[in-house]
Design a protein around this motif. Structure first.
Motif, PDB file in Angstrom:
ATOM      1  N   SER A 355       0.912  -1.222  -0.019  1.00  0.00           N
ATOM      2  CA  SER A 355      -0.057  -0.105  -0.019  1.00  0.00           C
ATOM      3  C   SER A 355       0.669   1.303   0.137  1.00  0.00           C
ATOM      4  O   SER A 355       0.233   2.225  -0.173  1.00  0.00           O
ATOM      5  CB  SER A 355      -0.757   0.077   1.093  1.00  0.00           C
ATOM      6  N   GLY A 356       2.272   0.922  -0.141  1.00  0.00           N
ATOM      7  CA  GLY A 356       3.038   2.364  -0.093  1.00  0.00           C
ATOM      8  C   GLY A 356       3.282   2.782   1.355  1.00  0.00           C
ATOM      9  O   GLY A 356       2.468   2.486   2.199  1.00  0.00           O
ATOM     10  N   THR A 357       4.274   3.594   1.492  1.00  0.00           N
ATOM     11  CA  THR A 357       4.528   4.282   2.821  1.00  0.00           C
ATOM     12  C   THR A 357       3.950   5.744   2.708  1.00  0.00           C
ATOM     13  O   THR A 357       4.000   6.273   3.928  1.00  0.00           O
ATOM     14  CB  THR A 357       6.110   4.245   3.024  1.00  0.00           C
ATOM     15  N   LEU A 358       3.741   5.904   1.563  1.00  0.00           N
ATOM     16  CA  LEU A 358       3.096   7.588   1.758  1.00  0.00           C
ATOM     17  C   LEU A 358       1.600   7.674   1.720  1.00  0.00           C
ATOM     18  O   LEU A 358       0.896   6.792   1.381  1.00  0.00           O
ATOM     19  CB  LEU A 358       3.426   8.170   0.139  1.00  0.00           C
ATOM     20  N   PRO A 359       1.075   8.720   2.301  1.00  0.00           N
ATOM     21  CA  PRO A 359      -0.289   8.700   2.654  1.00  0.00           C
ATOM     22  C   PRO A 359      -1.588   8.899   1.492  1.00  0.00           C
ATOM     23  O   PRO A 359      -0.932   9.361   0.331  1.00  0.00           O
ATOM     24  CB  PRO A 359      -0.433  10.358   3.572  1.00  0.00           C
ATOM     25  N   TRP A 360      -2.563   8.451   1.713  1.00  0.00           N
ATOM     26  CA  TRP A 360      -3.467   8.235   0.520  1.00  0.00           C
ATOM     27  C   TRP A 360      -3.698   9.567   0.008  1.00  0.00           C
ATOM     28  O   TRP A 360      -4.430   9.523  -1.182  1.00  0.00           O
ATOM     29  CB  TRP A 360      -4.682   7.357   0.958  1.00  0.00           C
ATOM     30  N   ASN A 361      -3.588  10.619   0.647  1.00  0.00           N
ATOM     31  CA  ASN A 361      -4.009  12.042  -0.011  1.00  0.00           C
ATOM     32  C   ASN A 361      -2.860  12.606  -0.568  1.00  0.00           C
ATOM     33  O   ASN A 361      -2.808  13.793  -1.041  1.00  0.00           O
ATOM     34  CB  ASN A 361      -4.481  12.721   1.210  1.00  0.00           C
ATOM     35  N   PHE A 362      -1.669  11.954  -0.885  1.00  0.00           N
ATOM     36  CA  PHE A 362      -0.395  12.376  -1.452  1.00  0.00           C
ATOM     37  C   PHE A 362      -0.575  12.153  -3.193  1.00  0.00           C
ATOM     38  O   PHE A 362      -1.018  11.001  -3.517  1.00  0.00           O
ATOM     39  CB  PHE A 362       0.764  11.579  -0.990  1.00  0.00           C
ATOM     40  N   ILE A 363      -0.436  13.283  -3.919  1.00  0.00           N
ATOM     41  CA  ILE A 363      -0.459  13.209  -5.513  1.00  0.00           C
ATOM     42  C   ILE A 363       0.943  13.499  -5.932  1.00  0.00           C
ATOM     43  O   ILE A 363       1.011  14.893  -5.652  1.00  0.00           O
ATOM     44  CB  ILE A 363      -1.569  13.855  -5.979  1.00  0.00           C
TER      45      ILE A 363
END
Ligand SMILES: *Cc1c(COP(=O)(O)O)cnc(C)c1O
Length: 387
Positions: A355-363
């Motif tokens: 799921s990656g380490t970056l937040p889901w609101n990161f674009i």
């Protein structure tokens, strides 16, 4: 050497091909010889003499000269992809029992090279916070042979102090490799800071038109010859003459594309940086970036990429934000003519990437060659509609 000479003329021996302005595409796997002595002499330097196209192809040879000169390197190799360049370069510098220091969160397939592939061959690794020289130094072990850098990285843009890394590596007999894809050779030349080997995903800015996949390795004559005779010829991840010709075509406009993209990116970032729907903005040349001074001292431009964490309360809000954008297209990759977004929520529950380490609101955004004002209007309008 004058940049315009490199891009428009270097390596092009036009007398040899009827004074054609564009070099011919040597669409041949094989080369024949006048006699056996000619064949024998050609084989003595397979890196520079056409013998078989896995080794030296004349179209690719022109491109190699230009790429090397662009990176202020003595020599260069061109490969089938950025990942071929990374893996070929890394494998060339380690043996079983060695240890690699690698910056945190490298490009995803570089991560897999270390974690899934080289680990099977008894090559160990430590990921470190590359923004800290102390962390890099502390990671060194008896058997460390390679320091692998990516500055800036292409999602969150952490930098390493290249001069300090090179100094530390030289004092400790480590080889340094850097992935320089983000800056392109136009905005950063790590060899000037003492780095040994520079790799690029040439798919991005160097080719620049989203129509081919390629990679490059740059270094000293000695290093490039070793890599050529070992891993390059053995692993065989070569580029076709046709794609090499397209890359030569691309290089003619490299400065125009890079200047335009860097300029547009600064305009877009400036226009949105105070928007109240942005929780966090990641961009190397943003004055409140902790590494701003380092970025300005190592890079002469910060082209194309920036990232936003947007004020959204659900993944569906992030998706709606993305869907409202008309000019930024959802896609991976970057460096072409078209503006793009890569929203991290796409990795949510992904089998291949976790799921990656970056937040889901990161674009992650990529600014292409469209008018900056059109991109700004598009982005601001979609931000405004976040409720
Ligand atoms: C895309 C990319 C790569 C891999 O390059 P390919 O040409 O896709 O194989 C490596 N490093 C970085 C930073 C990249 O963005």
């Amino acid at each position: 050497m004058d940049l315009s000479h490199i891009l428009n003329h270097l390596g092009e021996d036009r007398e040899n091909y009827k004074f054609a302005v564009s070099p011919p595409i040597f669409q041949t796997s094989n080369f024949t010889f006048r006699d056996i002595e000619h064949m024998r002499r050609s084989l003595e330097d397979e890196l520079n003499n056409p013998f078989y196209s896995r080794g030296c192809n004349p179209t690719v040879a022109i491109l190699r000269k230009k790429i090397a000169a662009l990176e202020k390197a003595e020599d260069a190799l061109v490969l089938a992809s950025g990942s071929a360049a990374v893996s070929t370069a890394v494998i060339s510098q380690v043996k079983s029992g060695d240890h690699i220091i690698c910056v945190d969160k490298p490009y995803s397939w570089t991560n897999k090279l270390l974690v899934n592939l080289l680990n099977r061959f008894n090559v160990a690794y430590t990921f470190v916070d590359g923004t800290s020289m102390e962390a890099i130094k502390a990671a060194k072990q008896e058997n460390t042979s390679l320091l692998y850098l990516e500055s800036p990285n292409s999602l969150t843009f952490e930098l390493q102090d290249l001069k300090a890394c090179a100094k530390f590596a030289k004092a400790n007999d480590l080889v340094t490799i850097i992935d320089n894809s983000y800056c392109s050779p136009y905005f950063q030349n790590p060899i000037e800071f003492g780095i040994d080997i520079v790799v690029h995903s040439a798919t991005k800015f160097i080719a620049g038109h989203s129509d081919l996949v390629a990679g490059v390795i740059c270094g000293s004559k000695e290093k490039i010859r070793e890599i050529f005779q070992g891993e390059y010829m053995t692993l065989g991840g070569i580029i076709s003459a046709h794609d090499a010709a397209l890359m030569i075509r691309s290089l003619r406009t490299l400065p125009l594309r890079m200047e335009r993209i860097a300029h547009s990116t600064e305009l877009v970032v400036k226009a949105i940086s105070h928007h109240n729907k942005i929780a966090k903005l990641h961009y190397p040349f943003q004055p409140n970036n902790d590494q701003y001074d380092l970025a300005r001292s190592q890079m002469t431009g910060a082209p194309g990429l920036f990232s936003l964490e947007i004020e959204a309360s659900s993944i569906s809000q992030v998706e709606a934000f993305c869907h409202r954008l008309k000019t930024f297209l959802p896609a991976c990759s970057w460096g072409g003519h078209e503006s793009l977004i890569f929203p991290m929520c796409v990795l949510h529950n992904s089998q291949n990437y976790g799921s990656g380490t970056l937040p889901w609101n990161f674009i992650r955004f990529y600014v292409g060659l469209e008018e900056a004002q059109i991109l700004i209007d598009d982005l601001v309008s979609s931000l405004d509609q976040l409720s």
